[in-house]
Design an enzyme around this catalytic site. Structure first.
Site, PDB file in Angstrom:
ATOM      1  N   GLU A 154      -3.699  -8.511   3.508  1.00  7.78           N
ATOM      2  CA  GLU A 154      -3.590  -8.963   4.894  1.00  7.78           C
ATOM      3  C   GLU A 154      -4.797  -8.593   5.748  1.00  7.78           C
ATOM      4  O   GLU A 154      -4.967  -9.098   6.864  1.00  7.78           O
ATOM      5  CB  GLU A 154      -2.329  -8.379   5.534  1.00  7.78           C
ATOM      6  CG  GLU A 154      -2.431  -6.953   6.052  1.00  7.78           C
ATOM      7  CD  GLU A 154      -2.334  -5.887   4.960  1.00  7.78           C
ATOM      8  OE1 GLU A 154      -2.349  -4.686   5.301  1.00  7.78           O
ATOM      9  OE2 GLU A 154      -2.242  -6.253   3.770  1.00  7.78           O
ATOM     10  N   CYS A 167       0.818  -1.209   0.000  1.00  7.86           N
ATOM     11  CA  CYS A 167       0.000   0.000   0.000  1.00  7.86           C
ATOM     12  C   CYS A 167       0.858   1.268   0.000  1.00  7.86           C
ATOM     13  O   CYS A 167       1.570   1.522  -0.952  1.00  7.86           O
ATOM     14  CB  CYS A 167      -1.002  -0.023   1.146  1.00  7.86           C
ATOM     15  SG  CYS A 167      -2.365   1.150   0.902  1.00  7.86           S
ATOM     16  N   LYS A 177     -10.795   8.950  -1.447  1.00  9.04           N
ATOM     17  CA  LYS A 177     -10.173   7.717  -0.995  1.00  9.04           C
ATOM     18  C   LYS A 177     -10.769   6.516  -1.723  1.00  9.04           C
ATOM     19  O   LYS A 177     -11.986   6.406  -1.898  1.00  9.04           O
ATOM     20  CB  LYS A 177     -10.371   7.552   0.515  1.00  9.04           C
ATOM     21  CG  LYS A 177      -9.667   6.340   1.115  1.00  9.04           C
ATOM     22  CD  LYS A 177      -9.885   6.286   2.619  1.00  9.04           C
ATOM     23  CE  LYS A 177      -9.137   5.133   3.255  1.00  9.04           C
ATOM     24  NZ  LYS A 177      -9.348   5.082   4.728  1.00  9.04           N
ATOM     25  N   ARG A 206     -14.268   4.661  11.992  1.00  6.44           N
ATOM     26  CA  ARG A 206     -13.311   5.655  12.490  1.00  6.44           C
ATOM     27  C   ARG A 206     -13.450   6.974  11.729  1.00  6.44           C
ATOM     28  O   ARG A 206     -13.507   8.051  12.339  1.00  6.44           O
ATOM     29  CB  ARG A 206     -11.891   5.125  12.353  1.00  6.44           C
ATOM     30  CG  ARG A 206     -10.784   6.095  12.750  1.00  6.44           C
ATOM     31  CD  ARG A 206      -9.471   5.676  12.112  1.00  6.44           C
ATOM     32  NE  ARG A 206      -9.543   5.765  10.649  1.00  6.44           N
ATOM     33  CZ  ARG A 206      -8.668   5.157   9.827  1.00  6.44           C
ATOM     34  NH1 ARG A 206      -7.706   4.401  10.317  1.00  6.44           N
ATOM     35  NH2 ARG A 206      -8.799   5.296   8.520  1.00  6.44           N
ATOM     36  N   SER A 219      -7.491   0.385   0.417  1.00  7.07           N
ATOM     37  CA  SER A 219      -7.811   1.499   1.307  1.00  7.07           C
ATOM     38  C   SER A 219      -6.679   2.510   1.173  1.00  7.07           C
ATOM     39  O   SER A 219      -5.694   2.454   1.899  1.00  7.07           O
ATOM     40  CB  SER A 219      -7.938   1.006   2.759  1.00  7.07           C
ATOM     41  OG  SER A 219      -8.211   2.077   3.633  1.00  7.07           O
ATOM     42  N   HIS A 278      -4.486  -4.343   0.261  1.00  9.87           N
ATOM     43  CA  HIS A 278      -4.264  -4.889   1.600  1.00  9.87           C
ATOM     44  C   HIS A 278      -4.736  -6.339   1.690  1.00  9.87           C
ATOM     45  O   HIS A 278      -5.757  -6.635   2.329  1.00  9.87           O
ATOM     46  CB  HIS A 278      -5.008  -4.049   2.649  1.00  9.87           C
ATOM     47  CG  HIS A 278      -4.359  -2.752   2.968  1.00  9.87           C
ATOM     48  ND1 HIS A 278      -3.226  -2.643   3.748  1.00  9.87           N
ATOM     49  CD2 HIS A 278      -4.682  -1.489   2.594  1.00  9.87           C
ATOM     50  CE1 HIS A 278      -2.887  -1.372   3.864  1.00  9.87           C
ATOM     51  NE2 HIS A 278      -3.740  -0.642   3.169  1.00  9.87           N
TER      52      HIS A 278
END
Length: 313
Positions: free
Chosen positions: A237, A142, A163, A249, A192, A235
């Site tokens: 993971e 990333c 984003k 968040r 992300s 990502h």
């Protein structure tokens, strides 16, 4: 075969509950084999969560892997206990005279920060430059992928207006490339980020093998010809709930984020998300460990040399 981690690392209990073979240092010290030495430079704020995610993917291999955790500096952390950092993380000074089979550099929440304004930018540059002489293969994830492209190809930071968040379909290219062994023609992976990785831009400004792309998310997977530098812009993971926690968040911080696409059933955040990328993530890391690290690295790391590496598969 297991991954070897410190006896008291919190990830060990989580992974055991998932029936993942974890070998503690106390047991591994009695085995007479040469494990792969993999260093993880963890730039994410919630280090315990991130290290567990990466260890989970690294565990899906027949190779024994000796993991060491690296922090970028000694600044206090708001999200990780100081005791954890002191017990399980090393400073760069402690490892810079050693060689490693593999290095993973994680993402970081710095998508809207210019490189020159990143407080540890010079230190990160030093680590990436060190890896050229001391690491068989480096995996940039990333934000680290964009930082790696800046260091290796002097590419400027390219930022999206909004984003990119969600789970996207990708198509593979160079289907016989070792990193893609076993991949389906299309697969899902989460993103992300604010960074822009256009296939056309990378083709025009680098000599990278572009291995997987998305019509929406751009380049997902790319590699140098010698497989010593591998770039993953998403990502693999991430846990099933990681994008959800990021979305909540951002809502709490008044950012008015878009709902992560293709993530919640019926695009409704009230529905529990379903992970659809686990198999691809495990396969990607297994291929990296096998074809970019194990098949390329010298048996004796003290004999590390550029001459060990070829551009052949």
């Amino acid at each position: 075969m297991p991954i070897k981690i410190p006896d008291q690392l919190p990830a060990s209990d989580v992974l055991r509950q998932e029936n993942i073979f974890v070998m503690l240092e106390s047991r591994a010290s009695t085995q007479g084999i040469r494990p792969l030495k993999v260093l993880i430079l963890n730039l994410m704020p919630k280090k315990i969560e991130t290290e567990t995610q990466f260890l989970r993917l690294l565990s899906n291999s027949p190779l024994q892997i000796d993991i060491e955790l690296l922090r970028i500096d000694d600044r206090p952390s708001k999200n990780t206990p100081t005791e954890h950092l002191n017990n399980f993380y090393r400073q760069f000074e402690a490892v810079k005279n050693r060689n490693f089979d593999g290095l993973i550099i994680t993402g970081a929440p710095l998508g809207l920060v210019q490189f020159e304004n990143v407080i540890y930018w010079e230190h990160l540059q030093a680590i990436m430059a060190w890896a050229k002489e001391h690491v068989t293969s480096t995996l940039y994830v990333c934000w680290a992928a964009q930082a790696g492209l800046k260091l290796l190809y002097d590419l400027p930071k390219r930022t999206l207006k909004e984003k990119l968040s969600g789970v996207y379909h990708h198509q593979i290219h160079h289907c016989f490339h070792p990193l893609l062994r076993g991949f389906d023609d299309t697969f899902l992976a989460p993103h992300s980020r604010y960074a822009d990785f256009s296939p056309q831009y990378l083709q025009e400004h680098t000599d990278l093998d572009i291995l997987a792309t998305s019509d929406v998310a751009g380049v997902y997977l790319a590699s140098t010809k010698d497989k010593r530098n591998v770039f993953v812009t998403g990502h693999p993971e991430y846990d099933a709930l990681t994008l959800h926690h990021e979305y909540i968040r951002d809502l709490g911080e008044g950012m008015e984020p878009s709902i992560p696409v293709h993530y919640y059933p019926n695009d409704n955040p009230d529905n529990p998300p379903v992970a659809s990328w686990r198999s691809h993530g495990h396969l990607l890391f297994s291929n990296w460990l096998n074809y970019c690290v194990y098949q390329q690295t010298p048996y004796d790391l003290d004999q590390f040399s550029e001459e060990n590496f070829t551009k052949d598969d």
